[in-house]
Design a protein around this motif. Structure first.
Motif, PDB file in Angstrom:
ATOM      1  N   ASN A  45      29.354  49.348  36.874  1.00 60.64           N
ATOM      2  CA  ASN A  45      29.299  50.256  35.536  1.00 60.64           C
ATOM      3  C   ASN A  45      30.724  50.286  35.002  1.00 60.64           C
ATOM      4  O   ASN A  45      30.976  50.891  34.243  1.00 60.64           O
ATOM      5  N   THR A  46      31.704  49.545  35.666  1.00 55.55           N
ATOM      6  CA  THR A  46      33.271  49.695  35.165  1.00 55.55           C
ATOM      7  C   THR A  46      33.772  48.607  34.614  1.00 55.55           C
ATOM      8  O   THR A  46      32.899  47.409  34.424  1.00 55.55           O
ATOM      9  N   SER A  47      34.873  48.498  33.950  1.00 56.60           N
ATOM     10  CA  SER A  47      35.289  47.367  33.077  1.00 56.60           C
ATOM     11  C   SER A  47      35.919  46.326  34.050  1.00 56.60           C
ATOM     12  O   SER A  47      36.305  46.568  35.124  1.00 56.60           O
ATOM     13  N   ILE A  48      36.011  45.105  33.263  1.00 52.28           N
ATOM     14  CA  ILE A  48      36.726  43.981  34.099  1.00 52.28           C
ATOM     15  C   ILE A  48      38.045  44.494  34.554  1.00 52.28           C
ATOM     16  O   ILE A  48      38.402  43.993  35.744  1.00 52.28           O
ATOM     17  N   ALA A  49      38.555  45.340  33.831  1.00 53.54           N
ATOM     18  CA  ALA A  49      39.986  45.617  34.409  1.00 53.54           C
ATOM     19  C   ALA A  49      40.039  46.241  35.681  1.00 53.54           C
ATOM     20  O   ALA A  49      40.583  46.117  36.577  1.00 53.54           O
ATOM     21  N   VAL A  50      38.969  47.513  35.575  1.00 55.89           N
ATOM     22  CA  VAL A  50      38.822  48.057  37.163  1.00 55.89           C
ATOM     23  C   VAL A  50      38.521  46.867  38.204  1.00 55.89           C
ATOM     24  O   VAL A  50      39.040  47.035  39.221  1.00 55.89           O
ATOM     25  N   TRP A  51      37.554  45.980  37.947  1.00 54.20           N
ATOM     26  CA  TRP A  51      37.230  44.989  38.788  1.00 54.20           C
ATOM     27  C   TRP A  51      38.533  44.151  39.466  1.00 54.20           C
ATOM     28  O   TRP A  51      38.823  44.027  40.547  1.00 54.20           O
ATOM     29  N   GLN A  52      39.678  44.023  38.456  1.00 52.20           N
ATOM     30  CA  GLN A  52      40.545  43.208  38.862  1.00 52.20           C
ATOM     31  C   GLN A  52      41.460  44.038  39.585  1.00 52.20           C
ATOM     32  O   GLN A  52      42.125  43.705  40.728  1.00 52.20           O
ATOM     33  N   LEU A  53      41.693  45.415  39.342  1.00 52.44           N
ATOM     34  CA  LEU A  53      42.605  46.401  40.060  1.00 52.44           C
ATOM     35  C   LEU A  53      41.878  46.552  41.443  1.00 52.44           C
ATOM     36  O   LEU A  53      42.537  46.560  42.485  1.00 52.44           O
ATOM     37  N   THR A  54      40.502  46.632  41.607  1.00 57.20           N
ATOM     38  CA  THR A  54      39.880  46.523  42.875  1.00 57.20           C
ATOM     39  C   THR A  54      40.175  45.443  43.529  1.00 57.20           C
ATOM     40  O   THR A  54      40.529  45.729  45.027  1.00 57.20           O
ATOM     41  N   GLU A  55      40.245  44.410  43.061  1.00 60.90           N
ATOM     42  CA  GLU A  55      40.737  43.025  43.925  1.00 60.90           C
ATOM     43  C   GLU A  55      41.974  43.169  44.263  1.00 60.90           C
ATOM     44  O   GLU A  55      42.440  42.804  45.457  1.00 60.90           O
ATOM     45  N   ILE A  56      43.023  43.785  43.643  1.00 57.99           N
ATOM     46  CA  ILE A  56      44.233  44.048  43.845  1.00 57.99           C
ATOM     47  C   ILE A  56      44.341  45.031  44.981  1.00 57.99           C
ATOM     48  O   ILE A  56      45.037  44.701  45.967  1.00 57.99           O
ATOM     49  N   ALA A  57      43.686  46.253  44.975  1.00 58.79           N
ATOM     50  CA  ALA A  57      43.558  47.039  46.028  1.00 58.79           C
ATOM     51  C   ALA A  57      43.147  46.607  47.259  1.00 58.79           C
ATOM     52  O   ALA A  57      43.776  46.720  48.380  1.00 58.79           O
ATOM     53  N   ARG A  58      41.962  45.623  47.297  1.00 62.37           N
ATOM     54  CA  ARG A  58      41.554  45.096  48.323  1.00 62.37           C
ATOM     55  C   ARG A  58      42.745  44.307  49.047  1.00 62.37           C
ATOM     56  O   ARG A  58      42.914  44.208  50.216  1.00 62.37           O
ATOM     57  N   ALA A  59      43.398  43.513  48.375  1.00 62.50           N
ATOM     58  CA  ALA A  59      44.449  42.559  48.574  1.00 62.50           C
ATOM     59  C   ALA A  59      45.463  43.359  49.414  1.00 62.50           C
ATOM     60  O   ALA A  59      46.111  43.212  50.527  1.00 62.50           O
ATOM     61  N   LEU A  60      46.001  44.458  48.733  1.00 61.53           N
ATOM     62  CA  LEU A  60      46.945  45.492  49.502  1.00 61.53           C
ATOM     63  C   LEU A  60      46.686  46.043  50.760  1.00 61.53           C
ATOM     64  O   LEU A  60      47.435  46.050  51.448  1.00 61.53           O
ATOM     65  N   LEU A  61      45.319  46.316  50.731  1.00 66.22           N
ATOM     66  CA  LEU A  61      44.874  46.699  52.086  1.00 66.22           C
ATOM     67  C   LEU A  61      45.029  46.009  53.302  1.00 66.22           C
ATOM     68  O   LEU A  61      45.191  46.191  54.338  1.00 66.22           O
ATOM     69  N   ARG A  62      44.938  44.428  52.948  1.00 64.72           N
ATOM     70  CA  ARG A  62      44.910  43.773  53.824  1.00 64.72           C
ATOM     71  C   ARG A  62      46.325  43.121  53.906  1.00 64.72           C
ATOM     72  O   ARG A  62      46.580  41.875  54.740  1.00 64.72           O
ATOM     73  N   SER A  63      47.429  43.582  53.392  1.00 66.95           N
ATOM     74  CA  SER A  63      48.863  43.450  53.442  1.00 66.95           C
ATOM     75  C   SER A  63      49.121  41.955  52.961  1.00 66.95           C
ATOM     76  O   SER A  63      49.713  41.080  53.352  1.00 66.95           O
ATOM     77  N   ALA A  64      48.356  41.536  52.010  1.00 68.75           N
ATOM     78  CA  ALA A  64      48.708  40.237  51.224  1.00 68.75           C
ATOM     79  C   ALA A  64      50.069  40.490  50.731  1.00 68.75           C
ATOM     80  O   ALA A  64      50.878  41.198  50.455  1.00 68.75           O
ATOM     81  N   GLU A  65      50.547  39.159  50.691  1.00 70.42           N
ATOM     82  CA  GLU A  65      51.935  39.037  50.108  1.00 70.42           C
ATOM     83  C   GLU A  65      52.242  38.296  48.992  1.00 70.42           C
ATOM     84  O   GLU A  65      53.226  38.464  48.223  1.00 70.42           O
ATOM     85  N   VAL A  66      51.332  37.504  48.686  1.00 70.24           N
ATOM     86  CA  VAL A  66      51.331  36.664  47.468  1.00 70.24           C
ATOM     87  C   VAL A  66      50.282  36.996  46.420  1.00 70.24           C
ATOM     88  O   VAL A  66      49.200  36.965  46.986  1.00 70.24           O
ATOM     89  N   PHE A  67      50.383  37.245  45.088  1.00 68.18           N
ATOM     90  CA  PHE A  67      49.532  37.866  44.472  1.00 68.18           C
ATOM     91  C   PHE A  67      49.549  36.893  43.083  1.00 68.18           C
ATOM     92  O   PHE A  67      50.533  36.568  42.295  1.00 68.18           O
ATOM     93  N   VAL A  68      48.262  36.010  43.225  1.00 64.47           N
ATOM     94  CA  VAL A  68      48.313  34.716  42.104  1.00 64.47           C
ATOM     95  C   VAL A  68      47.666  35.470  40.954  1.00 64.47           C
ATOM     96  O   VAL A  68      46.263  35.782  41.139  1.00 64.47           O
TER      97      VAL A  68
END
Lengths: 372, 490
Positions: free
Chosen positions: B128-151
């Protein structure tokens, strides 16, 4: 989460004055490599052909390898009589499987083929022994199969019930009617019944005195289905509809009509297979087709059709049915009963698909075979 | 530091990457630009650990990265994030946690969502959320697993202007937090705005690099179009695509006069492109563009017409923003085009259809639309995005429509293909067709439209005459004025 503290909460505070003013000094220029370019060789066509035929070729190899193994274990296997028997017993399965393949091609599923096969044969038998001329009874039976298929299609496309559910309902409905109408008893027509010679032409006659007539039914239907699926506008657009239903609507393809036709075709072919088996056995029982759907799906899937739609070939389906029959036949020649055969069929269907996934490098859209 | 060293990757007969080398550093935003098929998507797939390179190495802080390590270390944010739409935003972050009980959001999760400004949507179902929220969720997931590179792979092709600006803000914050940020984009203006260093890729290897002040839209465009792009600015395709004796699609009854300035009253319902009572759109010989923020009604207006088929003597064709909604990915290029043709338009009167027949039918389209495919029988999914878009155009025009409805005609397409697509749309209109398109990028309007409608709050806010000589900057300001907003100076 060490990062948490480093992240700037304040949006405005995060932005540096001008990101371009201070390029990171450490960044070194990357090598300027001479572009090799996108090279396309003429082997592309060959590769495509190989890809399209790898499934069929693999099946053919499997069929031949199995035949050789069985022949090694029992020299009666490749006798001309047994080869004819194998093709003879393939006919019903092969004909139903080709109908099912078309339903899968348009992206639906038909679970009701087994009970329509039983219902068709039973209704023909009952009409016939109650005095209806055999030919008319056959037409009525085929009509029932076609009609049931149309109902499957209409409920699925116009009402939007998932075809798994629709045809599951039809499976039970048809089986129930078969039992009710027959009082759960078998029907054995007598050789003196009018039209018995026509009845024999479906599954008992030998052409040229040696070749069982079902083989011609199987080959005839296979040729017709080849033209329908691989050389007609119907087959072409069906593959499109099954490949991408959303796009098919955007393009304006007759999605509903084609799906309904596919279900109708599947029901009709199931009944035709029922008549052939009825004639071969000389009797039909209400339980005739109850375990059939699973073998049919095994044949279709081994033949390379996809449960998610848009893929399927007639020759693959034919080979899939032949392969399964061959295994059953070989095992019974070696003295193994139907239970062992069941185990083999179960293993073979999974192994066949697994081998296909492993060799075609699976999920990659680009390496999938082209339907058209 | 991330080092990509002489990486090669081949798909069948195509060399996607030919010994590509580049370096990326923490605390910088590296831009990667290149035409369709240059190898950008392949590079992203390799970095993300989705595919294995054929040769060369990818190292991070002097450690060679295995595919598994890359999946942990590298986060890819694209236009279609891989998440669970049937779960809440917060639950998406907790998928994969151990334990037996249903996980509850920890303070860490809540804090992180707050940081990313999606804390208030934590308990919304993602779908029910916008694409922007999807992308931020993706970023959040990556931050939680300590990703270093964001493409960021074309992150904002589905975002509005405001959402895009916010996404860039997030990118800068990631950079400031010491992460390595890579932006892969077609939008040269954005790349030049946000990146400190840009590398250009062509034919699978790096062909140029720019730093700091060198990075301008003009310089980027000149690198990309300088050579080898197959005549980017070639003359228009002037195929007679529409019968000229057809009646005018619509008379523009409700259309404002030539100057077209000043807001138009009226609700969307009166603005339908319905051929019978057309008001603003679909004038034979014209390309009409509609723009406006997502949800403002512009896209819905364009879609409100019956999209395909024939009403009276008006035949329509429609190209959705998402190519996957109009192409058959189990079939070849030729079959996709032929699927739109009438039986009698196939070259032979034979009743049976063969691949050769399909190839013959599609041949002229493949040539006219400059579709780069090894042969007509090649599966459409193996083409680059821009070529797929050209196939979609060829398919739509193959039905000889009077009215062509397009959403975002150049979404995810490189600059050379963009020009070609503008030419195709323009020449279709000149040959007597009508085009109505919804655009997010005003570049498209300048490239081929005659008139631009600005729609927001379900009302047409204004109408502007445009042509190729229009100044993009000035137009942007005008459009923003119509939208009643402050100009978002870059």
């Amino acid at each position: 989460m060490p990062l948490r503290g480093e992240l700037n909460v304040d949006k405005s505070g995060a932005r540096s004055a001008d990101p371009k003013a201070e390029p990171t000094g450490a960044a070194s220029r990357t090598d300027l490599e001479a572009g090799v370019g996108v090279v396309r060789t003429s082997s592309g066509t060959v590769r495509n052909l190989l890809r399209a035929w790898s499934r069929i070729g693999g099946l053919l190899v499997a069929v031949i390898a199995c035949a050789i193994v069985f022949e090694g274990l029992n020299t009666a296997f490749l006798s001309s009589a047994n080869i004819l028997t194998i093709f003879k017993t393939t006919s019903s399965l092969g004909i139903i499987a080709m109908g099912e393949m078309v339903v899968l091609l348009v992206g639906e599923i038909d679970l009701s083929v087994g009970s329509l096969y039983g219902l068709g044969a039973m209704s023909i038998a009952l009409l016939w022994v109650h005095g209806v001329p055999f030919v008319l009874a056959c037409l009525a039976g085929l009509g029932i199969g076609f009609g049931a298929g149309l109902i499957n299609g209409i409920v699925t496309t116009y009402i939007g019930v998932n075809s798994f559910i629709t045809t599951l309902g039809m499976l039970n409905l048809a089986e129930g009617i078969t039992f009710l109408a027959s009082n759960s008893a078998s029907v054995n027509p007598l050789a003196t019944d009018p039209g018995y010679s026509i009845f024999e032409a479906f599954g008992q006659d030998q052409v040229f005195g040696v070749v069982p007539v079902q083989i011609f039914w199987l080959l005839g239907i296979a040729v017709i289905m080849y033209v329908v699926v691989h050389r007609s506008m119907f087959g072409f657009k069906s593959a499109a509809i099954g490949g991408n239903g959303v796009a098919a609507k955007v393009v304006g393809l007759p999605v509903r009509r084609y799906k309904i036709i596919a279900f109708g075709l599947s029901g009709t072919l199931a009944v035709l297979a029922g008549i052939i088996a009825f004639s071969l056995v000389g009797a039909t029982s209400p339980t005739a087709g109850s375990s059939l759907p699973f073998t049919v799906f095994a044949a279709v899937i081994i033949g390379g059709a996809s449960l998610s739609g848009g893929r399927g070939t007639v020759w693959g389906t034919f080979l899939g049915a032949l392969f399964l029959t061959l295994i059953s036949n070989g095992l019974s020649l070696l003295g193994y009963g139907p239970f062992v055969q069941l185990i083999f069929v179960g293993v073979v269907i999974v192994v066949a698909v697994a081998v296909d996934r492993l060799t075609s490098r699976g999920h990659d859209r680009q390496s999938a075979p082209v339907q058209w | 530091m991330l080092i990509v060293d002489s990486v090669r990757k081949t798909y069948g007969e195509t060399h996607a990457l030919a010994s590509l080398s580049l370096q990326a550093h923490p605390r910088e935003i590296l831009g990667i630009v290149g035409a369709n098929g240059a190898g950008k998507s392949t590079l992203v797939k390799l970095l993300a650990g989705e595919e294995r390179e054929d040769g060369g190495t990818i190292t991070h802080n002097d450690l060679v990265l295995s595919l598994e390590r890359r999946r942990e270390l590298v986060a890819v944010v694209h236009q279609e994030p891989q998440l669970f739409p049937n779960l809440t935003v917060a639950a998406n972050l907790m998928v994969g946690w151990g334990g037996i009980a249903k996980p509850r959001p920890t303070p860490e999760v809540e804090e992180l969502l707050q940081h990313l400004h999606i804390g208030d949507q934590a308990n919304e179902l993602l779908e029910n959320t916008s694409i922007a929220v999807w992308q931020l969720t993706e970023i959040a997931r990556a931050l939680l697993r300590s990703a270093e590179v964001f493409v960021f792979d074309e992150p904002n092709s589905a975002l509005t202007k405001d959402e895009s600006q916010e996404m860039f803000e997030h990118m800068r914050r990631l950079r400031d937090a010491g992460k390595l940020v890579i932006l892969v984009s077609h939008r040269l203006a954005e790349v030049s705005e946000i990146c400190e260093r840009v590398v250009a890729i062509r034919d699978g290897s790096v062909v140029g690099a720019m730093f700091g002040r060198e990075i301008t839209t003009e310089n980027l465009a000149s690198i990309l179009t300088s050579q080898g792009l197959g005549g980017a600015a070639s003359p228009a395709i002037a195929a007679p695509l529409v019968a000229s004796d057809a009646p005018p699609v619509a008379e523009g009854t409700g259309a404002p006069g030539g100057s077209g300035d000043g807001p138009l009253p009226g609700r969307i319902a009166e603005m339908q492109i319905d051929a019978a009572n057309l008001s603003i759109c679909g004038i034979r010989g014209h390309v009409v563009a509609v723009t406006g923020p997502e949800g403002g009604g512009g896209r819905e207006l364009v879609r409100s017409a019956p999209l395909v088929g024939e009403t009276g003597r008006v035949r329509r064709a429609y190209i959705p923003a998402d190519r996957r909604q109009c192409l058959f990915f189990n079939m070849s290029v030729a079959a996709n085009i032929a699927s739109r043709l009438n039986r009698r338009e196939l070259p032979s009167r034979r009743q049976l259809i063969t691949r050769r027949l399909l190839a013959e039918a599609a041949d002229s389209y493949i040539e006219d639309f400059r579709i780069k495919a090894a042969h007509p029988g090649v599966i459409v999914g193996s083409l680059s995005g821009g070529n797929q878009q050209k196939v979609a155009l060829a398919c739509a025009l193959a039905v000889h429509p009077d009215l062509l409805i397009v959403e975002e005609p150049t979404r995810g397409v490189d600059i050379a293909t963009k020009i070609q697509i503008h030419d195709i749309l323009g020449s279709f209109a000149r040959s007597g067709g009508a085009v109505v398109m919804f655009v997010n990028e005003l570049e498209d309007a300048v490239g081929c439209a005659d008139r631009l409608f600005v729609v927001d709050d379900q009302v047409v806010q204004g109408c502007l005459d445009v042509d190729k000589s229009s100044d993009l900057e000035a137009l942007t300001i005008l459009v923003n004025q119509k939208l009643g907003k402050q100009v978002n100076a870059a």
